[in-house]
Scaffold this motif. Structure first.
Motif, PDB file in Angstrom:
ATOM      1  N   VAL A 176       0.806  -1.112  -0.046  1.00  0.00           N
ATOM      2  CA  VAL A 176      -0.114   0.156   0.012  1.00  0.00           C
ATOM      3  C   VAL A 176       0.963   1.271  -0.001  1.00  0.00           C
ATOM      4  N   LEU A 177       0.276   2.509  -0.417  1.00  0.00           N
ATOM      5  CA  LEU A 177       0.967   3.685  -0.327  1.00  0.00           C
ATOM      6  C   LEU A 177       1.080   4.108   1.301  1.00  0.00           C
ATOM      7  N   PRO A 178       2.001   4.768   1.702  1.00  0.00           N
ATOM      8  CA  PRO A 178       1.959   5.373   3.161  1.00  0.00           C
ATOM      9  C   PRO A 178       0.817   6.445   2.977  1.00  0.00           C
ATOM     10  N   SER A 179      -0.170   6.129   4.134  1.00  0.00           N
ATOM     11  CA  SER A 179      -1.471   6.900   4.305  1.00  0.00           C
ATOM     12  C   SER A 179      -1.193   8.119   4.286  1.00  0.00           C
ATOM     13  N   ALA A 180      -0.131   8.811   4.662  1.00  0.00           N
ATOM     14  CA  ALA A 180      -0.070  10.305   4.899  1.00  0.00           C
ATOM     15  C   ALA A 180       0.621  10.899   3.827  1.00  0.00           C
ATOM     16  N   SER A 181       1.083  10.096   2.941  1.00  0.00           N
ATOM     17  CA  SER A 181       1.738  10.566   1.616  1.00  0.00           C
ATOM     18  C   SER A 181       0.766  11.265   0.824  1.00  0.00           C
ATOM     19  N   ALA A 182       1.317  12.209  -0.063  1.00  0.00           N
ATOM     20  CA  ALA A 182       0.593  13.133  -0.809  1.00  0.00           C
ATOM     21  C   ALA A 182      -0.303  12.392  -1.853  1.00  0.00           C
ATOM     22  N   ALA A 183       0.232  11.171  -2.261  1.00  0.00           N
ATOM     23  CA  ALA A 183      -0.367  10.481  -3.303  1.00  0.00           C
ATOM     24  C   ALA A 183      -1.779  10.011  -2.627  1.00  0.00           C
ATOM     25  N   ALA A 184      -1.635   9.736  -1.530  1.00  0.00           N
ATOM     26  CA  ALA A 184      -3.001   9.154  -0.835  1.00  0.00           C
ATOM     27  C   ALA A 184      -3.984  10.009  -0.446  1.00  0.00           C
ATOM     28  N   THR A 185      -3.353  11.379   0.227  1.00  0.00           N
ATOM     29  CA  THR A 185      -4.376  12.403   0.707  1.00  0.00           C
ATOM     30  C   THR A 185      -4.881  13.117  -0.448  1.00  0.00           C
ATOM     31  N   HIS A 186      -4.191  13.487  -1.533  1.00  0.00           N
ATOM     32  CA  HIS A 186      -4.662  14.135  -2.632  1.00  0.00           C
ATOM     33  C   HIS A 186      -5.967  13.367  -3.435  1.00  0.00           C
ATOM     34  N   LEU A 220      -5.728  12.405  -8.645  1.00  0.00           N
ATOM     35  CA  LEU A 220      -5.063  11.182  -8.905  1.00  0.00           C
ATOM     36  C   LEU A 220      -3.946  11.389  -9.616  1.00  0.00           C
ATOM     37  N   THR A 221      -3.290  12.456  -9.792  1.00  0.00           N
ATOM     38  CA  THR A 221      -1.962  12.505 -10.744  1.00  0.00           C
ATOM     39  C   THR A 221      -0.911  12.045  -9.961  1.00  0.00           C
ATOM     40  N   LEU A 222      -0.945  12.656  -8.457  1.00  0.00           N
ATOM     41  CA  LEU A 222       0.318  12.069  -7.717  1.00  0.00           C
ATOM     42  C   LEU A 222       0.287  10.212  -7.495  1.00  0.00           C
ATOM     43  N   LEU A 223      -1.017  10.057  -7.569  1.00  0.00           N
ATOM     44  CA  LEU A 223      -1.227   8.531  -7.515  1.00  0.00           C
ATOM     45  C   LEU A 223      -0.570   7.751  -8.794  1.00  0.00           C
ATOM     46  N   ALA A 224      -0.926   8.396  -9.718  1.00  0.00           N
ATOM     47  CA  ALA A 224      -0.514   7.982 -11.007  1.00  0.00           C
ATOM     48  C   ALA A 224       0.872   7.880 -11.078  1.00  0.00           C
ATOM     49  N   HIS A 225       1.786   8.927 -10.646  1.00  0.00           N
ATOM     50  CA  HIS A 225       3.210   8.972 -10.643  1.00  0.00           C
ATOM     51  C   HIS A 225       3.802   8.016  -9.603  1.00  0.00           C
ATOM     52  N   SER A 226       2.993   7.798  -8.493  1.00  0.00           N
ATOM     53  CA  SER A 226       3.365   6.948  -7.677  1.00  0.00           C
ATOM     54  C   SER A 226       3.404   5.405  -8.046  1.00  0.00           C
ATOM     55  N   LEU A 227       2.343   5.151  -8.748  1.00  0.00           N
ATOM     56  CA  LEU A 227       2.194   3.860  -9.658  1.00  0.00           C
ATOM     57  C   LEU A 227       3.623   3.508 -10.577  1.00  0.00           C
ATOM     58  N   CYS A 228       3.434   4.596 -11.065  1.00  0.00           N
ATOM     59  CA  CYS A 228       4.764   4.522 -12.369  1.00  0.00           C
ATOM     60  C   CYS A 228       6.177   4.181 -11.559  1.00  0.00           C
ATOM     61  N   ALA A 249     -11.068   3.874 -11.919  1.00  0.00           N
ATOM     62  CA  ALA A 249     -10.046   3.586 -12.752  1.00  0.00           C
ATOM     63  C   ALA A 249      -9.848   3.998 -14.043  1.00  0.00           C
ATOM     64  N   LYS A 250     -11.037   4.725 -14.653  1.00  0.00           N
ATOM     65  CA  LYS A 250     -11.008   5.309 -15.912  1.00  0.00           C
ATOM     66  C   LYS A 250      -9.981   6.718 -15.768  1.00  0.00           C
ATOM     67  N   VAL A 251     -10.318   7.378 -14.802  1.00  0.00           N
ATOM     68  CA  VAL A 251      -9.619   8.720 -14.688  1.00  0.00           C
ATOM     69  C   VAL A 251      -7.881   8.344 -14.420  1.00  0.00           C
ATOM     70  N   LEU A 252      -7.621   7.249 -13.453  1.00  0.00           N
ATOM     71  CA  LEU A 252      -6.523   6.789 -13.176  1.00  0.00           C
ATOM     72  C   LEU A 252      -5.432   6.334 -14.607  1.00  0.00           C
ATOM     73  N   ALA A 253      -6.335   5.728 -15.089  1.00  0.00           N
ATOM     74  CA  ALA A 253      -5.823   5.117 -16.390  1.00  0.00           C
ATOM     75  C   ALA A 253      -5.607   6.353 -17.429  1.00  0.00           C
ATOM     76  N   THR A 254      -6.339   7.052 -17.571  1.00  0.00           N
ATOM     77  CA  THR A 254      -6.087   8.512 -18.411  1.00  0.00           C
ATOM     78  C   THR A 254      -4.743   9.093 -17.676  1.00  0.00           C
ATOM     79  N   GLU A 255      -4.801   9.075 -16.624  1.00  0.00           N
ATOM     80  CA  GLU A 255      -3.350   9.914 -15.864  1.00  0.00           C
ATOM     81  C   GLU A 255      -2.157   8.940 -16.209  1.00  0.00           C
ATOM     82  N   LEU A 256      -2.367   7.905 -16.055  1.00  0.00           N
ATOM     83  CA  LEU A 256      -1.003   6.816 -16.345  1.00  0.00           C
ATOM     84  C   LEU A 256      -0.813   6.950 -17.880  1.00  0.00           C
ATOM     85  N   ALA A 257      -1.685   7.104 -18.688  1.00  0.00           N
ATOM     86  CA  ALA A 257      -1.549   7.152 -20.228  1.00  0.00           C
ATOM     87  C   ALA A 257      -0.869   8.554 -20.637  1.00  0.00           C
ATOM     88  N   ASN A 258      -0.979   9.481 -19.808  1.00  0.00           N
ATOM     89  CA  ASN A 258      -0.334  10.651 -19.996  1.00  0.00           C
ATOM     90  C   ASN A 258       0.940  10.888 -19.711  1.00  0.00           C
TER      91      ASN A 258
END
Length: 271
Positions: A176-186, A220-228, A249-258
């Motif tokens: 999991v991501l750290p719950s206090a990280s920006a990827a999670a909180t954002h 979800l932008t930072l989440l996408a960067h974290s997954l990458c 998932a659609k929004v996240l997939a769009t972020e990842l594709a960019n």
């Protein structure tokens, strides 16, 4: 698999151990989660830090152990201090805590290393962040301006690097991501929804992406960067067109594709 996850999380720290050696190591809440769930305190002490402290609770007393070690080694009592700060938020969000950590130690600080869990690109892609594609150098200048009132800080050596801190292991095959990280909180929206999504429609039961056609980031932008970053750390490859199921998932997939396809890394600084 568990060893793979732990080794992948530890590798960036091992590659940057020379920056941590002999410094006071400050961890923000997200980095502390990573330390407690995955890295382990024996591993962190093994990197050579003279003390490990909470960034949010930084105090001049954090240097006491460093002072005692230098005294025992026969060094001058007027010793200098090196700080290493690990943050899992955007640099701009962590600025008050970073500034406090530097100020509480005053002119004794001669070297500051900041490890950011998010790259310069991740900062530039975030609408709420005022930093651009050269975020680290821009922030170095801003930080120098903020502390220039402290004598001798004009010669403070500042080094900011990207160091991925995304992998908190739960078991042999779960992270999991750290719950206090920006990827999670954002990514946390209101009314139990993902950031950027409206609450489900009462009749259709579906959600709508608020940012469609508006050019804003989805939350979800930072989440996408974290997954990458995680994909690169694990030495895997990402599909050019991620499969998705559902509005989130659609929004996240769009972020990842960019984003640029992550390259598998074997050393720190990638991802």
């Amino acid at each position: 698999m568990h060893d793979v996850l732990i080794d992948s999380a530890r590798r960036p720290f091992l590659d940057n151990a020379f920056e941590i050696q002999g410094s006071i190591l400050y961890l923000d809440q997200g980095a502390a989660e990573l330390a407690s769930t995955t890295l382990g305190l024996p591993f962190i002490w093994g990197l050579g830090a003279v003390n490990i402290c909470s960034l949010e609770a930084a105090s001049y007393e954090d240097a006491n152990r460093s002072f005692m070690l230098s005294t025992n080694e026969g060094l001058s009592s007027a010793h200098t201090i090196s700080l290493t700060i690990c943050i899992t938020k955007l640099i701009t969000e962590s600025h008050p805590d970073i500034l406090k950590a530097v100020n509480v130690h005053g002119q004794a600080v001669t070297k500051l290393v900041i490890f950011s869990s998010f790259s310069e690109l991740a900062h530039a892609c975030q609408a709420s962040c005022s930093l651009g594609v050269e975020a680290f150098s821009e922030y170095s200048t801003l930080l120098r301006d903020a502390i220039k009132s402290i004598p001798s800080h004009n010669s403070l050596q500042i080094n900011i690097r990207h160091l991925p801190m995304h992998i908190c292991t739960m078991d042999a095959s779960t992270l999991v991501l750290p719950s206090a990280s920006a990827a999670a909180t954002h990514a946390r929206g209101s009314q139990g929804c993902v950031a950027g999504l409206t609450p489900p429609d009462e009749t259709s039961g579906s959600s709508k992406y608020e940012g469609e056609g508006e050019g804003g980031d989805s939350g979800l932008t930072l989440l996408a960067h974290s997954l990458c970053g995680i994909i690169a750390q694990l030495g895997a490859k990402m599909e050019t067109s991620p499969f998705y199921l559902g509005p989130c998932a659609k929004v996240l997939a769009t972020e990842l594709a960019n984003l640029p396809l992550p390259e598998p890394v074997t050393s720190a600084g990638g991802g």
